[in-house]
Scaffold this active site. Structure first.
Site, PDB file in Angstrom:
ATOM      1  N   VAL A  51       0.815  -1.213   0.000  1.00 59.14           N
ATOM      2  CA  VAL A  51       0.000   0.000   0.000  1.00 59.14           C
ATOM      3  C   VAL A  51       0.852   1.267   0.000  1.00 59.14           C
ATOM      4  O   VAL A  51       0.325   2.363  -0.230  1.00 59.14           O
ATOM      5  CB  VAL A  51      -0.975   0.028   1.199  1.00 59.14           C
ATOM      6  N   SER A 125      -7.761   4.710  14.839  1.00 61.06           N
ATOM      7  CA  SER A 125      -7.507   4.111  16.150  1.00 61.06           C
ATOM      8  C   SER A 125      -7.888   5.113  17.229  1.00 61.06           C
ATOM      9  O   SER A 125      -7.813   6.335  17.005  1.00 61.06           O
ATOM     10  CB  SER A 125      -6.027   3.745  16.302  1.00 61.06           C
ATOM     11  N   TYR A 138       2.651   6.256  15.394  1.00 58.78           N
ATOM     12  CA  TYR A 138       1.324   5.640  15.260  1.00 58.78           C
ATOM     13  C   TYR A 138       0.229   6.673  15.492  1.00 58.78           C
ATOM     14  O   TYR A 138      -0.747   6.751  14.737  1.00 58.78           O
ATOM     15  CB  TYR A 138       1.196   4.484  16.250  1.00 58.78           C
ATOM     16  N   ALA A 139       0.388   7.505  16.531  1.00 64.45           N
ATOM     17  CA  ALA A 139      -0.615   8.525  16.829  1.00 64.45           C
ATOM     18  C   ALA A 139      -0.715   9.537  15.697  1.00 64.45           C
ATOM     19  O   ALA A 139      -1.816   9.940  15.292  1.00 64.45           O
ATOM     20  CB  ALA A 139      -0.275   9.224  18.141  1.00 64.45           C
ATOM     21  N   ALA A 140       0.428   9.963  15.176  1.00 61.55           N
ATOM     22  CA  ALA A 140       0.424  10.927  14.088  1.00 61.55           C
ATOM     23  C   ALA A 140      -0.262  10.357  12.849  1.00 61.55           C
ATOM     24  O   ALA A 140      -1.058  11.038  12.184  1.00 61.55           O
ATOM     25  CB  ALA A 140       1.856  11.342  13.751  1.00 61.55           C
ATOM     26  N   LYS A 142      -2.494   7.825  12.652  1.00 60.05           N
ATOM     27  CA  LYS A 142      -3.920   7.568  12.832  1.00 60.05           C
ATOM     28  C   LYS A 142      -4.723   8.861  12.979  1.00 60.05           C
ATOM     29  O   LYS A 142      -5.864   8.952  12.513  1.00 60.05           O
ATOM     30  CB  LYS A 142      -4.135   6.647  14.039  1.00 60.05           C
TER      31      LYS A 142
END
Length: 237
Positions: A51, A125, A138-140, A142
């Site tokens: 992807v 998330s 991950y936070a950035a 999502k």
């Protein structure tokens, strides 16, 4: 006789993506899966595609024809302190979780528009809304998925293509299980932080996601649905 819905799921080889594909199939949908590795035993057609590669996704989408639903589930996690997170880990998470979702939506757009009422469901998330140490990438990514979905809802509306996002809480996927086994997640602490006192199962999360594609939610566009067992509701402790 109404034709079955045609559904494309990215990250369909495992976890929530696989569960989403299976639930759609049980409801009679024609499911197509994209994943980094195509599993011939999946029970539905799978295409091996990265992807992160926009051109490869466009090639994979060329034969889609009509598409009713796209669910972008492909994602990875690389947990590390922001102090010393490696650039390659930051880039890998952003490229897979955020750019990968965008490229998938862009590639599938012509087929979604051809349906006359296409729907994108981007899997974000609860970490997009409530983060914690070591989760910068991950936070950035999502949070970006949630914001991006709002824009897609605007840009694609003229073609009668809607876009929503879903922010799951902790779900007992292979990725979460591996993090628990490796000690990156403390299961006791994890369960204590969830008001319902348990992790979600991939199938129940998939059932919720599939339900959001049904007629009862046909006016939903550009919004995020948080399904997290109450984590966000409990506030500061």
């Amino acid at each position: 006789m109404t034709a079955p819905r045609r559904v494309l799921v990215t990250g369909a080889g495992s976890g929530i993506g696989l569960a989403v594909a299976q639930v759609f199939m049980e409801q009679g949908a024609e499911v197509i899966g994209w994943d980094l590795v195509a599993d011939p035993t999946a029970g539905f057609p799978m295409t091996a595609v990265d992807v992160r590669d926009a051109d490869a996704l466009k090639r994979a989408a060329e034969g889609l024809g009509r598409l009713d639903v796209l669910v972008t589930c492909a994602g990875i996690a690389r947990r590390a302190s922001a102090i010393d997170m490696r650039a390659e880990d930051w880039q890998a998470v952003l490229q897979t979780n955020l750019s990968g979702a965008f490229y998938s939506c862009q590639a599938a757009f012509p087929a979604l528009a051809a349906s006359g009422a296409g729907l994108i469901v981007n899997i974000a998330s609860f970490i997009a809304h409530r983060s914690g140490p070591g989760r910068a990438s991950y936070a950035a990514a999502k949070a970006g998925v949630v914001a991006m979905t709002e824009v897609l809802a605007l840009d694609f509306a003229a073609a009668s293509v809607r876009a929503i996002s879903v922010s799951p809480g902790y779900t007992r996927t292979r990725m979460v299980g591996a993090a628990i086994e490796a000690g990156r997640l403390d299961e006791h602490h994890l369960l204590a932080s969830i008001p319902l006192g348990r992790l979600a199962e991939p199938r129940e999360m998939a059932q919720a996601i599939v339900a959001l594609t049904g007629p009862a939610f046909h006016y939903a566009n550009g919004t995020d649905f948080v399904i997290d067992g109450g984590i966000m509701a409990q506030g500061v402790q």
